[in-house]
Motif scaffolding. Structure first.
Motif, PDB file in Angstrom:
ATOM      1  N   SER A  60       0.831  -1.190   0.000  1.00 40.20           N
ATOM      2  CA  SER A  60       0.000   0.000   0.000  1.00 40.20           C
ATOM      3  C   SER A  60       0.875   1.252   0.000  1.00 40.20           C
ATOM      4  O   SER A  60       1.841   1.335   0.747  1.00 40.20           O
TER       5      SER A  60
ATOM      6  N   SER B 112      -1.434   2.679  -7.941  1.00 39.31           N
ATOM      7  CA  SER B 112      -2.563   3.375  -8.574  1.00 39.31           C
ATOM      8  C   SER B 112      -2.058   4.544  -9.407  1.00 39.31           C
ATOM      9  O   SER B 112      -2.525   4.779 -10.520  1.00 39.31           O
ATOM     10  N   THR B 113      -1.114   5.290  -8.855  1.00 36.73           N
ATOM     11  CA  THR B 113      -0.562   6.421  -9.594  1.00 36.73           C
ATOM     12  C   THR B 113       0.017   5.933 -10.918  1.00 36.73           C
ATOM     13  O   THR B 113      -0.207   6.547 -11.966  1.00 36.73           O
TER      14      THR B 113
HETATM   15  N1  LIG Z   1      -3.123  13.485  -5.691  1.00 42.18           N
HETATM   16  C1  LIG Z   1      -2.114  13.212  -4.835  1.00 42.18           C
HETATM   17  N2  LIG Z   1      -1.477  14.196  -4.195  1.00 42.18           N
HETATM   18  C2  LIG Z   1      -0.451  13.931  -3.352  1.00 42.18           C
HETATM   19  N3  LIG Z   1       0.013  12.713  -3.086  1.00 42.18           N
HETATM   20  C3  LIG Z   1      -0.575  11.673  -3.695  1.00 42.18           C
HETATM   21  C4  LIG Z   1      -1.668  11.863  -4.606  1.00 42.18           C
HETATM   22  N4  LIG Z   1      -2.050  10.650  -5.052  1.00 42.18           N
HETATM   23  C5  LIG Z   1      -1.245   9.757  -4.461  1.00 42.18           C
HETATM   24  N5  LIG Z   1      -0.351  10.359  -3.643  1.00 42.18           N
HETATM   25  C6  LIG Z   1       0.688   9.697  -2.853  1.00 42.18           C
HETATM   26  O1  LIG Z   1       1.425   8.865  -3.704  1.00 42.18           O
HETATM   27  C7  LIG Z   1       1.731   7.650  -3.049  1.00 42.18           C
HETATM   28  C8  LIG Z   1       1.293   6.485  -3.882  1.00 42.18           C
HETATM   29  O2  LIG Z   1      -0.106   6.454  -3.927  1.00 42.18           O
HETATM   30  P1  LIG Z   1      -0.906   5.346  -4.723  1.00 42.18           P
HETATM   31  O3  LIG Z   1      -2.341   5.629  -4.550  1.00 42.18           O
HETATM   32  O4  LIG Z   1      -0.382   5.262  -6.102  1.00 42.18           O
HETATM   33  O5  LIG Z   1      -0.498   4.040  -3.910  1.00 42.18           O
HETATM   34  P2  LIG Z   1      -0.974   2.555  -4.113  1.00 42.18           P
HETATM   35  O6  LIG Z   1       0.241   1.747  -4.356  1.00 42.18           O
HETATM   36  O7  LIG Z   1      -2.049   2.501  -5.136  1.00 42.18           O
HETATM   37  O8  LIG Z   1      -1.550   2.197  -2.698  1.00 42.18           O
HETATM   38  P3  LIG Z   1      -2.858   1.355  -2.306  1.00 42.18           P
HETATM   39  O9  LIG Z   1      -2.473  -0.085  -2.428  1.00 42.18           O
HETATM   40  O10 LIG Z   1      -3.092   1.751  -0.874  1.00 42.18           O
HETATM   41  O11 LIG Z   1      -3.955   1.758  -3.219  1.00 42.18           O
HETATM   42  C9  LIG Z   1       1.077   7.689  -1.683  1.00 42.18           C
HETATM   43  O12 LIG Z   1       2.051   7.997  -0.732  1.00 42.18           O
HETATM   44  C10 LIG Z   1       0.082   8.804  -1.806  1.00 42.18           C
HETATM   45  O13 LIG Z   1      -0.051   9.475  -0.577  1.00 42.18           O
END
Ligand SMILES: Nc1ncnc2c1ncn2[C@@H]1O[C@H](COP(=O)(O)OP(=O)(O)OP(=O)(O)O)[C@@H](O)[C@H]1O
Ligand SMILES: [Mg+2]
Lengths: 346, 215
Positions: free
Chosen positions: A40, A45-46
């Motif tokens: 996580s 997702s990004t």
């Molecule tokens: N719009 C945004 N503005 C600032 N920080 C962001 C934004 N979107 C994501 N982040 C940060 O980027 C990082 C990666 O987020 P992301 O949602 O891609 O993680 P993830 O791997 O999909 O996690 P999860 O499994 O919980 O969904 C996190 O630390 C998040 O706080």
């Protein structure tokens, strides 16, 4: 089919900068199911949102179906996005539209006639086994059914690529399996490339051809699924796979292991085989050709995307100087073998 | 039965005022609400200045007590309708009070639509206009219908005030007979009609909203 070149993403809020993706390079071949796994907050997702530019990368190029999306105008980008289907963890269905109407939405946006829309939607509902639900509203569907609707909707414009953002994370084990089977099915039937992200190793194990491991915005490991599971390069990869594969020594043996041979000790081997190798009676060969007997301490068969993967931990008996030859022989048979250590004869 | 005739006329006048001004409020308030939403921070077409300006105007009108708005708008009413007295004339201040009210209702209804659905629209390659028309507004419809009911009920109350300064309708009737001639029965009768009106409106509104909700 998808190529990410040097993608970086920096989120800025005021004076704070957060580097969510760092120099990501990635290639998804046509017809391939590519998995990205990570914990996580790793940036999964990004990353997947960068592929259809829901999130614009701060730097780098996104190439889908030979088009560099980052250089397109808004109108061209909208056009290209139709060739990229996407499904989400929370399904994102329109609650005021029926199943049929939800699947029809992308076609309506393209301005197709009612007749054309029906012609396209009905086969999709058949493919996703939703024919009898076409007049139901999302609120009356189970989670698995909702995700099927979302998949049908994502396929409506006949995309070349399907992006799945944690598509099964909100589903139970059984439903997860059925959704993954559906994804496998459409991957085979439509020869669609699928890029999926997940934090569940079981999902990777079930359907991926290739897998990349993302940690703190960086891809730290990328491999085909067999190598990923059998030869993890990083401790994080190991952490992920060990929850899924029985890889380790039985714990009662672990403490009694020597690193180097001592008098009267026997080698403990881990033998991993898959595909063609599984069909060869190599244990019999070891005995006949090298006179090595094996005592099986632990053995199990795992399935990685339909193909069997055998993992055995064995104690050799009376191998002595033949061991090196035997191991060389196994390697020619594409059997992965590794000395874990040495234990006393008894 | 001249009294019954007066009641029927007054009821008709109230309905006329409420529904015409309600209709105008919907026609102008819906785009206003959409504008207020899409210009918000991180929305489809974020525009801080436009949002601040339009929002400021909406707040300004909404902070004027209706009875004062009624008087202040007399010149405008004359300009549009030709007279400042009568049922049709009352529609001008009623609409002007209702438009910003309904605009805010629409804005809040639209803001309840999940961000994920807008994302779906974007991922499908929808234009901003398509997102508004095919996703935002339809998904907010139940909340918008509830808002329309709320607005019409409010308009019934406001129309009574407008009636008091020459607009006709049930409010006018109640004041002329009940207040100025101390005829309590007439007063009670008008109140009962008003209660029935509000009750029916609420029932119909709730019914439609529920039909649209699919939950
Ligand atoms: N719009 C945004 N503005 C600032 N920080 C962001 C934004 N979107 C994501 N982040 C940060 O980027 C990082 C990666 O987020 P992301 O949602 O891609 O993680 P993830 O791997 O999909 O996690 P999860 O499994 O919980 O969904 C996190 O630390 C998040 O706080
Ligand atoms: Mg995520």
């Amino acid at each position: 089919m998808i190529e990410l070149i040097n993608i970086s993403k920096i989120f800025r809020s005021g004076i704070h900068e957060f580097s969510a993706l760092k120099n990501i390079n990635l290639k998804v071949a046509p017809g391939e199911i590519f998995g990205i796994i990570g914990k996580s907050g790793a940036g999964k997702s990004t990353l997947i949102r960068c592929v259809n530019l829901l999130e614009r990368p701060t730097q780098g190029d996104v190439i889908v179906a030979k088009k560099n999306l980052t250089t397109l105008s808004e109108t061209e980008l909208r056009h290209s996005r139709r060739q990229i289907g996407m499904i989400f963890q929370h399904f994102n269905l329109l609650g005021t539209r029926t199943v049929f109407e939800n699947v029809a939405l992308p076609l309506e946006l393209q301005g197709l006639s009612k007749k054309q829309i029906t012609e396209k939607v009905m086969p999709l509902l058949t493919l996703t086994q939703l024919e009898d639900k076409h007049n139901a509203y999302p609120a009356d569907l189970s989670g698995g059914q909702k995700q099927r609707v979302a998949i049908a909707r994502a396929l409506a414009c006949e995309p070349k690529v399907l992006l799945c953002d944690e598509a099964t994370s909100a589903l139970d084990l059984h439903t997860t399996k059925s959704i993954l089977d559906l994804l496998k099915d459409i991957n085979a039937k439509l020869n669609l490339s699928i890029l999926l992200i997940t934090h569940e190793i079981e999902v990777v194990k079930e359907i991926c051809d290739r897998v990349a491991l993302i940690d703190q915005g960086e891809i730290i490991e990328e491999n085909d699924i067999y190598s990923f599971f059998t030869q993890p390069q990083t401790s994080l990869a190991y952490e992920f796979i060990k929850t899924s594969l029985k890889h380790d020594l039985p714990f009662n043996l672990k403490d009694k292991l020597f690193e180097h041979p001592v008098a009267n000790s026997q080698a403990i081997l881990r033998i991993i085989f898959h595909g063609q190798a599984a069909a060869e009676p190599f244990i019999a060969h070891l005995m006949q050709d090298f006179g090595i007997k094996l005592n099986i301490l632990q053995a199990n068969i795992e399935f990685l995307k339909k193909e069997a993967l055998g993992i055995m931990i064995v104690k050799t008996i009376n191998a002595h100087d033949k061991l090196d030859q035997a191991m060389a022989y196994l390697k020619t048979k594409n059997v992965n073998v590794e000395i874990l250590g040495y234990a006393n004869a008894i | 039965m001249p009294m019954l005739y007066e009641f029927l006329t007054a009821t008709w006048q109230t309905l006329y005022m409420v529904f015409i001004s309600g209709l105008l409020a919907i026609i102008f308030g819906l785009p206003l609400g959409v504008l207020l939403l899409i210009t918000r921070h991180q929305q489809i077409s974020e525009n801080k200045y436009l949002n601040g300006m339009v929002g400021g105007m909406v707040n300004a009108i909404r902070s004027i007590p209706f009875i004062i708005l009624l008087v202040a708008l007399i010149p405008l009413t004359r300009l549009i309708v030709g007279t400042s007295i009568g049922t049709t004339a009352a529609i001008v201040p009623l609409s002007i009070a209702a438009i910003p009210f309904f605009g805010r209702i629409v804005e809040s209804a639209l803001s309840e639509v999940s961000q994920g659905l807008l994302e779906v629209g974007n991922a499908m390659g929808a234009t901003p206009f398509q997102i508004i028309r095919k996703i935002l507004i339809p998904e907010a419809r139940p909340a918008i219908i509830n808002g329309i009911t709320l607005m019409l009920v409010n308009l019934i109350g406001y129309s009574a005030m407008a009636g008091a300064i020459g607009g006709g309708g049930l409010g006018d009737l109640a004041i002329r007979y009940g207040y100025q001639r101390f005829d309590v029965n007439i007063m009670i009768a008008t109140i009962i009609i008003l209660i029935i009106m509000v009750q029916c409106l609420q029932l119909v509104g709730d019914f439609i909203a529920k039909k649209l909700l699919h939950r």
